[in-house]
Scaffold this motif. Structure first.
Motif, PDB file in Angstrom:
ATOM      1  N   GLN A   3       1.118   6.385  -1.785  1.00 45.23           N
ATOM      2  CA  GLN A   3       0.194   5.463  -1.120  1.00 45.23           C
ATOM      3  C   GLN A   3      -0.803   5.009  -2.172  1.00 45.23           C
ATOM      4  O   GLN A   3      -1.180   5.761  -3.067  1.00 45.23           O
ATOM      5  N   THR A   4      -1.260   3.764  -2.075  1.00 49.78           N
ATOM      6  CA  THR A   4      -1.979   3.195  -3.200  1.00 49.78           C
ATOM      7  C   THR A   4      -2.837   2.012  -2.794  1.00 49.78           C
ATOM      8  O   THR A   4      -2.606   1.374  -1.758  1.00 49.78           O
ATOM      9  N   SER A  22      -4.208   5.848  -6.486  1.00 51.64           N
ATOM     10  CA  SER A  22      -2.967   6.161  -5.787  1.00 51.64           C
ATOM     11  C   SER A  22      -2.921   7.650  -5.472  1.00 51.64           C
ATOM     12  O   SER A  22      -3.681   8.449  -6.035  1.00 51.64           O
ATOM     13  N   ASP A  38      -4.479  13.805   3.508  1.00 50.36           N
ATOM     14  CA  ASP A  38      -4.343  12.852   2.404  1.00 50.36           C
ATOM     15  C   ASP A  38      -5.667  12.623   1.688  1.00 50.36           C
ATOM     16  O   ASP A  38      -6.721  12.468   2.316  1.00 50.36           O
ATOM     17  N   PRO A  43       1.083  10.939  -0.201  1.00 45.66           N
ATOM     18  CA  PRO A  43       0.728  11.297   1.164  1.00 45.66           C
ATOM     19  C   PRO A  43       1.428  12.591   1.590  1.00 45.66           C
ATOM     20  O   PRO A  43       2.462  12.960   1.030  1.00 45.66           O
ATOM     21  N   LYS A  92       0.810  -1.213   0.000  1.00 47.52           N
ATOM     22  CA  LYS A  92       0.000   0.000   0.000  1.00 47.52           C
ATOM     23  C   LYS A  92       0.845   1.265   0.000  1.00 47.52           C
ATOM     24  O   LYS A  92       0.309   2.373  -0.090  1.00 47.52           O
ATOM     25  N   HIS A  93       2.177   1.112   0.120  1.00 44.19           N
ATOM     26  CA  HIS A  93       3.088   2.245   0.089  1.00 44.19           C
ATOM     27  C   HIS A  93       4.361   1.863  -0.654  1.00 44.19           C
ATOM     28  O   HIS A  93       4.790   0.714  -0.608  1.00 44.19           O
ATOM     29  N   ASN A 110       5.734   3.107   8.422  1.00 40.37           N
ATOM     30  CA  ASN A 110       4.998   4.176   7.756  1.00 40.37           C
ATOM     31  C   ASN A 110       5.968   4.929   6.863  1.00 40.37           C
ATOM     32  O   ASN A 110       7.006   5.405   7.329  1.00 40.37           O
TER      33      ASN A 110
END
Length: 292
Positions: A153-154, A170, A205, A173, A143-144, A279
């Motif tokens: 981020q996607t 996507s 975001d 962020p 997801k990143h 993160n």
């Protein structure tokens, strides 16, 4: 010509890529500008994408990403080329949040003359034509990840098989160093004002249009005078954006030449994998080397 930002690049890379930062005479050591240009670990930044913000606190270099927000990049390039940003202030600045500027009306009593831009909060990504170069977690379900050094981020790539258009949603962020766009409560009201992220703000975001990132001068961004909490960051006697230019518009001899650490190498991928499920906005920004 001199190499600028190399020490900072090594320090940042040491946080993200300890394996790469160890050699003294290896990929991180450059005696001449030609060494940087020839290194396979760094990619040159297109001068058409390189925004130069000269402030009273120092220079900020921004790499724009039209793949993510093409209309916003074109919009801010047009205003930059008009000269309307010259002399505008960073009128709203909040610690650990952002520095907002580009209020042309406050300086000139008129707007930019450009039509407002429809929100580009997310973009539809073709996972074949624009694959993430390095991901946090398995490539198919991540997801990143990174694309040309910018955090993304996607939706996971496997979603493409189930989506109507074969693409995945996507976005960029709002990590520290990201450049985004101010607006009113109307999602399609963005015009001349922008903001430079001084910290990670996930509540922005997919609600505000990110269109680039600071690749050099984040220390300048952090030094911009802050406003009071009582006035929502409004600054008295604010710092000034003295001039805004695009590198491609300068004579070649006067352009800063920027190189960003490539995120499509096995070394980068291995170092990112070693970080585990982190993160992406807690990692140091991907470093750059500037030749001036």
């Amino acid at each position: 010509m001199k190499i600028r930002g190399f020490a900072a690049a090594v320090a940042l890379a040491g946080l993200l890529l300890p394996a790469c930062a160890e050699p003294v005479d290896g990929a991180w050591s450059f005696d001449t500008p030609e060494d940087v240009a020839a290194s396979p670990d760094w990619r040159p930044v297109d001068p058409e994408r390189l925004f130069i913000f000269d402030t009273n606190k120092g220079r900020i270099l921004i790499e724009a990403f039209p793949e993510v927000a093409p209309n916003h990049v074109a919009h801010f390039a047009a205003i930059t080329r008009s000269g309307d940003y010259d002399g505008t202030s960073f009128h709203r600045v909040i610690d650990d949040f952002m520095a907002q500027g580009g209020d042309i009306f406050a300086l000139k009593g008129r707007e930019s003359g450009q039509p407002s831009v429809k929100g580009e909060f997310t973009f539809r990504r073709d996972v074949e034509k624009m694959p993430l170069e390095a991901t946090i977690g398995p490539e198919d379900s991540a997801k990143h990840g990174y694309y040309h050094g910018v955090p993304i981020q996607t939706q996971p790539s496997f979603f493409a098989e189930m989506s109507v258009d074969g693409l995945v949603e996507s976005s960029i962020p709002h990590c520290a160093s990201i450049v985004s766009t101010a607006r009113t409560s109307d999602p399609d009201s963005a015009n001349g004002q922008f903001f430079l992220m001084r910290g990670y703000s996930p509540h922005l975001d997919r609600l505000y249009s990110s269109w680039g990132r600071v690749i050099d001068g984040q220390d300048v961004v952090m030094s911009i005078k802050t406003g009071s909490e009582q006035n929502n960051g409004s600054v008295r006697d604010p710092d000034i954006l003295e001039s805004a230019r695009i590198a491609a518009d300068l004579p070649e001899a006067e352009r800063p030449k920027a190189y960003v650490l490539r995120t499509d190498t096995d070394t980068f991928r291995a170092a990112l994998e070693a970080k585990g499920e982190v993160n992406i906005c807690e990692l140091s920004p991907v470093p750059a080397v500037i030749l001036e």
